[in-house]
Design a protein around this motif. Structure first.
Motif, PDB file in Angstrom:
ATOM      1  N   ASN A  58      -7.162 -18.415 107.854  1.00 29.30           N
ATOM      2  CA  ASN A  58      -7.442 -17.910 106.296  1.00 29.30           C
ATOM      3  C   ASN A  58      -8.974 -17.668 105.951  1.00 29.30           C
ATOM      4  O   ASN A  58      -9.762 -18.559 105.852  1.00 29.30           O
ATOM      5  N   ASP A  60     -10.139 -16.557 103.306  1.00 28.49           N
ATOM      6  CA  ASP A  60     -10.488 -17.067 101.923  1.00 28.49           C
ATOM      7  C   ASP A  60     -10.999 -18.234 101.936  1.00 28.49           C
ATOM      8  O   ASP A  60     -12.050 -18.760 101.184  1.00 28.49           O
ATOM      9  N   THR A  61     -10.573 -19.195 103.015  1.00 32.00           N
ATOM     10  CA  THR A  61     -10.814 -20.580 102.848  1.00 32.00           C
ATOM     11  C   THR A  61     -11.590 -21.246 104.050  1.00 32.00           C
ATOM     12  O   THR A  61     -12.092 -22.427 104.098  1.00 32.00           O
ATOM     13  N   ALA A  81      -2.488 -21.604 102.290  1.00 34.56           N
ATOM     14  CA  ALA A  81      -3.107 -20.463 101.865  1.00 34.56           C
ATOM     15  C   ALA A  81      -2.351 -20.192 100.552  1.00 34.56           C
ATOM     16  O   ALA A  81      -1.223 -20.845 100.284  1.00 34.56           O
ATOM     17  N   SER A  82      -2.951 -19.297  99.565  1.00 35.68           N
ATOM     18  CA  SER A  82      -2.379 -18.901  98.342  1.00 35.68           C
ATOM     19  C   SER A  82      -1.908 -17.324  98.162  1.00 35.68           C
ATOM     20  O   SER A  82      -2.419 -16.744  99.138  1.00 35.68           O
ATOM     21  N   HIS A  85      -4.335 -14.271  99.736  1.00 32.05           N
ATOM     22  CA  HIS A  85      -5.422 -14.581 100.690  1.00 32.05           C
ATOM     23  C   HIS A  85      -4.937 -13.721 101.962  1.00 32.05           C
ATOM     24  O   HIS A  85      -4.003 -13.201 102.018  1.00 32.05           O
ATOM     25  N   ARG A 104      -1.756 -10.130 104.710  1.00 29.89           N
ATOM     26  CA  ARG A 104      -2.042 -10.604 103.321  1.00 29.89           C
ATOM     27  C   ARG A 104      -0.831 -11.506 102.799  1.00 29.89           C
ATOM     28  O   ARG A 104       0.400 -11.097 103.146  1.00 29.89           O
TER      29      ARG A 104
END
Length: 108
Positions: A58, A60-61, A81-82, A85, A104
């Motif tokens: 991920n 983003d994180t 994940a959200s 992300h 995505r």
């Protein structure tokens, strides 16, 4: 005066020389990602080389997971994940790392 190489010597040179050619990188695995569940986990399923390691990160994180494809090349990984992300997915074998694919996470 130069002597010509015997035909078998030329064949041997071509055969051995071909072994040192560049190898192509592993293609990226296919990757389908689910929407996040109630706990914020998504499932990434896809196809890779049989028994290859499959990695999902991920972006983003900076959280990721490593799994292994089965004998048929199928893989399923779960990563936090959200929606929205971006996940990067790739495969690796003992000899080579593969190209990456980016997916995505969809909305719920």
């Amino acid at each position: 005066m130069r002597r010509a190489l015997p035909p078998f010597a030329l064949s041997l040179l071509l055969l051995v020389g071909g072994c040192y050619g560049p190898t192509l990188p592993l293609p990226p695995p296919t990757a389908l990602v689910s929407a996040p569940d109630a706990e914020g986990t998504v499932t990434v399923t896809g196809q890779a080389l049989p028994s290859a390691y499959v990695l999902a990160l991920n972006l983003d994180t900076d959280e990721g997971v490593i799994g292994r494809a089965d004998d048929g090349g199928r893989s399923a990984l779960q990563v936090r994940a959200s929606s929205g992300h971006t996940l990067e997915v790739w495969q690796m074998t003992a000899a080579d790392g593969g190209q990456h694919t980016t997916v995505r996470v969809p909305a719920r």
